[in-house]
Enzyme design. Structure first.
Site, PDB file in Angstrom:
ATOM      1  N   GLU A 108      37.794  43.641   0.296  1.00 22.35           N
ATOM      2  CA  GLU A 108      37.344  44.442   1.440  1.00 22.35           C
ATOM      3  C   GLU A 108      35.874  44.814   1.210  1.00 22.35           C
ATOM      4  OE1 GLU A 108      38.919  48.413   1.233  1.00 22.35           O
ATOM      5  OE2 GLU A 108      38.599  48.815   3.379  1.00 22.35           O
ATOM      6  N   ASN A 126      36.167  47.483  10.309  1.00 25.65           N
ATOM      7  CA  ASN A 126      36.273  47.032   8.923  1.00 25.65           C
ATOM      8  C   ASN A 126      37.061  45.723   9.000  1.00 25.65           C
ATOM      9  OD1 ASN A 126      36.912  46.646   6.234  1.00 25.65           O
ATOM     10  ND2 ASN A 126      37.368  48.807   5.841  1.00 25.65           N
ATOM     11  N   LYS A 144      40.839  45.952  10.478  1.00 26.68           N
ATOM     12  CA  LYS A 144      41.714  46.876   9.763  1.00 26.68           C
ATOM     13  C   LYS A 144      42.384  47.845  10.727  1.00 26.68           C
ATOM     14  CE  LYS A 144      41.492  50.088   5.804  1.00 26.68           C
ATOM     15  NZ  LYS A 144      40.564  50.616   4.747  1.00 26.68           N
ATOM     16  N   GLU A 181      36.201  56.830   6.209  1.00 25.91           N
ATOM     17  CA  GLU A 181      36.355  55.577   6.967  1.00 25.91           C
ATOM     18  C   GLU A 181      36.558  55.847   8.449  1.00 25.91           C
ATOM     19  OE1 GLU A 181      38.934  53.175   3.732  1.00 25.91           O
ATOM     20  OE2 GLU A 181      38.312  52.014   5.462  1.00 25.91           O
ATOM     21  N   CYS A 214      43.291  46.775   2.693  1.00 31.50           N
ATOM     22  CA  CYS A 214      43.421  47.980   1.915  1.00 31.50           C
ATOM     23  C   CYS A 214      44.578  48.899   2.303  1.00 31.50           C
ATOM     24  CB  CYS A 214      42.086  48.733   1.904  1.00 31.50           C
ATOM     25  SG  CYS A 214      41.923  49.705   0.414  1.00 31.50           S
ATOM     26  N   ASN A 268      39.504  48.325  -1.557  1.00 36.16           N
ATOM     27  CA  ASN A 268      38.622  49.199  -2.352  1.00 36.16           C
ATOM     28  C   ASN A 268      39.416  50.486  -2.512  1.00 36.16           C
ATOM     29  OD1 ASN A 268      35.120  48.629  -1.586  1.00 36.16           O
ATOM     30  ND2 ASN A 268      36.770  47.173  -1.396  1.00 36.16           N
TER      31      ASN A 268
HETATM   32  N1  ING Z   1      41.346  52.799   0.357  1.00 33.45           N
HETATM   33  C1  ING Z   1      42.468  53.445  -0.121  1.00 33.45           C
HETATM   34  C2  ING Z   1      43.766  52.647  -0.068  1.00 33.45           C
HETATM   35  O1  ING Z   1      44.601  52.803   0.799  1.00 33.45           O
HETATM   36  C3  ING Z   1      43.417  55.505  -0.678  1.00 33.45           C
HETATM   37  C4  ING Z   1      42.648  54.819   0.419  1.00 33.45           C
HETATM   38  C5  ING Z   1      42.763  55.829  -1.864  1.00 33.45           C
HETATM   39  C6  ING Z   1      44.767  55.733  -0.521  1.00 33.45           C
HETATM   40  C7  ING Z   1      43.476  56.425  -2.901  1.00 33.45           C
HETATM   41  C8  ING Z   1      45.509  56.336  -1.553  1.00 33.45           C
HETATM   42  C9  ING Z   1      44.853  56.669  -2.738  1.00 33.45           C
HETATM   43  O2  ING Z   1      43.928  51.884  -1.019  1.00 33.45           O
HETATM   44  C10 ING Z   1      41.095  52.137   1.508  1.00 33.45           C
HETATM   45  N2  ING Z   1      39.857  51.631   1.613  1.00 33.45           N
HETATM   46  O3  ING Z   1      41.929  52.013   2.411  1.00 33.45           O
END
Ligand code: ING
Length: 308
Positions: free
Chosen positions: A46, A105, A122, A141, A166, A191
């Site tokens: 991503e 995204n 996304k 985001e 993601c 990410n």
């Molecule tokens: N990042 C994360 C994901 O779903 C996140 C958001 C971070 C969720 C940490 C839970 C814990 O992997 C993205 N970019 O969606």
């Protein structure tokens, strides 16, 4: 047998001031390594062209340089050209700013001839919209991207291919909507910061949850899943790596072992998906017909198994 050699092209951190050309050089190096190992499809993470800029909250006008307004563009054309020269397809994540000023995204799939197969937007946009001072770092985001509203699949690489980005990978609908369309290979870039401010107790489970959702999604839909990270400590934020290639059995068949730029490769047989789609998870045979019919009406895609 429908063999396909796939490469998870994991990236380490991208600095905020790392120019597109320098990043594309890294993508090219990963593609060359993958090509030497026989890869026909290279899957990047991503937002593979820039740092994960939603960790800061800024005016959209200040963030425009993180978005692509054309693909390929001046810095990425060399990647498309090299892939075509090598006869390799690839999947690239980036921030897209459309001519209408809409921001997505996206994940961009290109086949071995250099033609765009499809662009996925996304769907599950995590985090928040406004600046949230209580957070160690932002995850804005929802300030930077509109959500997409579909999980399409495409016929490509001699199979049925879908994409997700993601946070999408955490939601069962993501895999099911593609599974109901016969998806045999699902490509996912991520990410994922290792620190989750809304509930830090989840931090220690980041790797477990990452594998759990992709192995489950693969197994419950009889599909291969390729999950590719941008990991390591990026602008002070430590992010999960552990990119992997998962079989329809749910088994991890290849995995990255560093938190930097690294290629993990597997030769998969897309026909192996039938081992699960036509037995244990034969939707038409084992799902309650009304529920099955309702879902196929919703997706508009009728799927007797012989059509897969
Ligand atoms: N990042 C994360 C994901 O779903 C996140 C958001 C971070 C969720 C940490 C839970 C814990 O992997 C993205 N970019 O969606």
């Amino acid at each position: 047998m429908r063999l396909l050699t796939v490469a998870a092209a994991q990236m380490g951190p991208i600095a905020a001031d790392e120019g597109r050309e320098a990043v594309v050089d890294r993508l090219l190096a990963l593609m060359d390594i993958a090509s030497e190992r026989g890869a026909e499809l290279v899957v990047y993470p991503e937002l593979a062209l820039t740092t994960f800029f939603p960790r800061w909250h800024m005016e959209l006008s200040e963030a425009n340089h993180y978005y692509e307004t054309e693909m390929p563009g001046p810095a990425t054309k060399v990647l498309f050209d090299e892939a075509k020269r090598l006869g390799i397809g690839f999947c690239l994540g980036y921030a897209s700013l459309t001519a209408e000023g809409r921001r997505f995204n996206v994940y961009h799939l290109v086949d071995k001839t250099g033609e765009t197969v499809g662009i996925f937007q996304k769907v599950h946009i995590p985090g928040h919209d406004e600046y949230e001072s209580w957070r160690e770092f932002q995850h804005a985001e929802r300030h930077y991207f509109e959500p997409g509203d579909d999980f399409p699949v495409w016929r490509a690489f001699d199979g049925i291919v879908g994409m997700a980005i993601c946070n999408d990978r955490r939601w069962p609908e993501t895999y099911r909507v593609m599974g109901m369309q016969g998806a045999e290979l699902i490509l996912i870039g991520y990410n994922t910061p290792l620190h989750y401010d809304p509930d830090p107790t989840q931090n220690a489970l980041a790797g477990f949850h990452n594998a759990l959702v992709m192995q489950s999604g693969a197994y419950q839909n009889g599909a291969f899943v390729v999950g590719v990270a941008k990991g390591g400590i990026e602008e002070g934020v430590d992010s999960l790596a552990q990119s992997m290639i998962v079989a329809p059995s749910g088994q991890i068949i290849a995995q990255c072992i560093t938190t930097g730029d690294e290629v993990a490769v597997a030769t998969i047989d897309l026909d192996f998906t039938k081992t699960y789609k036509h037995t244990l998870f034969d939707f038409a045979k084992y799902r309650v017909p009304d529920a099955y019919r309702r879902i196929t009406e919703q997706t508009g895609v009728e799927l007797p198994p012989e059509k897969i």
